[in-house]
Scaffold this active site. Structure first.
Site, mmCIF file in Angstrom:
data_model
loop_
_atom_site.group_PDB
_atom_site.id
_atom_site.type_symbol
_atom_site.label_atom_id
_atom_site.label_comp_id
_atom_site.label_asym_id
_atom_site.label_seq_id
_atom_site.Cartn_x
_atom_site.Cartn_y
_atom_site.Cartn_z
ATOM 1 N N ASP A 183 0.860 -1.183 0.000
ATOM 2 C CA ASP A 183 0.000 0.000 0.000
ATOM 3 C C ASP A 183 0.898 1.235 0.000
ATOM 4 O O ASP A 183 2.087 1.145 0.333
ATOM 5 C CB ASP A 183 -0.897 0.014 1.253
ATOM 6 C CG ASP A 183 -2.227 0.731 1.023
ATOM 7 O OD1 ASP A 183 -2.190 1.929 0.669
ATOM 8 O OD2 ASP A 183 -3.282 0.106 1.194
ATOM 9 N N ASP A 221 3.699 1.816 -4.681
ATOM 10 C CA ASP A 221 2.862 2.551 -5.617
ATOM 11 C C ASP A 221 2.584 1.616 -6.788
ATOM 12 O O ASP A 221 3.491 1.307 -7.575
ATOM 13 C CB ASP A 221 3.587 3.816 -6.091
ATOM 14 C CG ASP A 221 2.847 4.563 -7.199
ATOM 15 O OD1 ASP A 221 1.741 4.132 -7.594
ATOM 16 O OD2 ASP A 221 3.398 5.575 -7.684
ATOM 17 N N TYR A 267 -13.673 6.243 -13.604
ATOM 18 C CA TYR A 267 -13.623 5.067 -12.728
ATOM 19 C C TYR A 267 -14.238 3.859 -13.428
ATOM 20 O O TYR A 267 -13.654 2.768 -13.448
ATOM 21 C CB TYR A 267 -14.366 5.364 -11.430
ATOM 22 C CG TYR A 267 -14.487 4.188 -10.495
ATOM 23 C CD1 TYR A 267 -13.426 3.817 -9.674
ATOM 24 C CD2 TYR A 267 -15.669 3.448 -10.415
ATOM 25 C CE1 TYR A 267 -13.540 2.739 -8.803
ATOM 26 C CE2 TYR A 267 -15.789 2.378 -9.558
ATOM 27 C CZ TYR A 267 -14.723 2.018 -8.749
ATOM 28 O OH TYR A 267 -14.834 0.951 -7.898
#
Length: 262
Positions: A37, A60, A152
């Site tokens: 994370d 990342d 999204y």
């Protein structure tokens, strides 16, 4: 118990929410779990709480170099990688006329390019073993459209397509690739306004099961796909959405800007 005994799993976005629930469940079923994370403090705390079966790497997912480092560390520590759960993701509410190129690149970099890079790096390890399971966490919006979630939705449809293409490409090497499509889930991202349970469930009252989902319920679907119980399942898409994708049921999404949901 022990459904993942002896297996090694990388789980992205594991500092909280669905990723955390998945890491805890996999560890309870016998897996060694590598949590990743960008939220370093939270991720370290989750790994420490899980115990010896878990480790954390700051990561990342949009970085090719970071992916190379994560897979190399997992292989050095555990010898192999049996499971990859591409869970890390971001949501972005914006009408199309307000969408910037930078916003689009950010969302696609995490939600689509990140999983692609992860699969690129784990595939060599899994091919050497002749087996592996990859679970891509898409969305109910990878099965339908949603007002105000254009980029999204595009990223999650792309992840769905990536899943099916790689099921073909990697299947001959014994690697299974499937996608899970959560609906509303009570996580920091899914409940951005931190609403109490009654208000949150009321917002999802038009969904057939009439409530929001819990992260553990999504984790259970990922667990099944990761186990040998799913040995003949690849290229599949599993909706874990309380029936949302069975028809048109648009909840008033917590955290959505005014006018972004009907």
């Amino acid at each position: 118990m022990g459904r993942l005994s002896g297996k090694v799993a990388i789980i992205t976005g594991a500092a909280r929410g669905m990723g955390e629930a998945t890491a805890r469940l996999f560890a309870s079923e016998g897996a060694k779990v590598v949590l990743t994370d960008v939220l370093e403090d939270e991720g370290q705390a989750v790994a420490a709480d899980i115990g010896d079966a878990a480790s954390f790497i700051k990561h990342d997912v949009s970085s090719d170099d970071d992916w190379a480092a994560v897979v190399a560390k997992a292989k050095a520590d555990h010898g192999t990688v049996d499971i990859l759960v591409n869970n890390a993701g971001v949501v972005h509410f914006t009408p199309i006329e307000a969408l910037s190129a930078e916003d689009a690149q950010h969302v696609l970099g995490i939600n689509t390019i990140g999983p692609m890079l992860g699969i690129k790096h784990v595939s060599a390890v899994m091919k050497a073993a002749g087996k592996g399971s990859i679970v891509n966490i898409s969305s109910v919006d990878g099965l339908r459209g949603c007002n105000g979630l254009t980029i999204y939705t595009a990223s999650k449809w792309a992840l769905r397509g990536l899943t099916k293409s790689l099921a073909y490409e990697l299947g001959t090497s014994g690697i299974r690739v499937n996608s899970v499509h959560p609906g509303g889930v009570d996580t920091p991202m899914g409940n951005a306004r931190d609403l109490p349970a009654d208000q949150l469930n009321a917002a999802f009252g038009r969904v057939p099961l009439q409530r929001i989902g819990q992260p553990e319920e999504i984790a259970q679907a990922s667990l099944f796909l990761a186990t040998d119980e799913a040995s003949y399942i690849t290229g599949a898409e599993i909706a874990v959405d309380g029936g949302w994708s069975s028809g048109y049921f648009q909840p008033v999404l917590p955290g959505a800007p005014e006018g972004m949901t009907p």
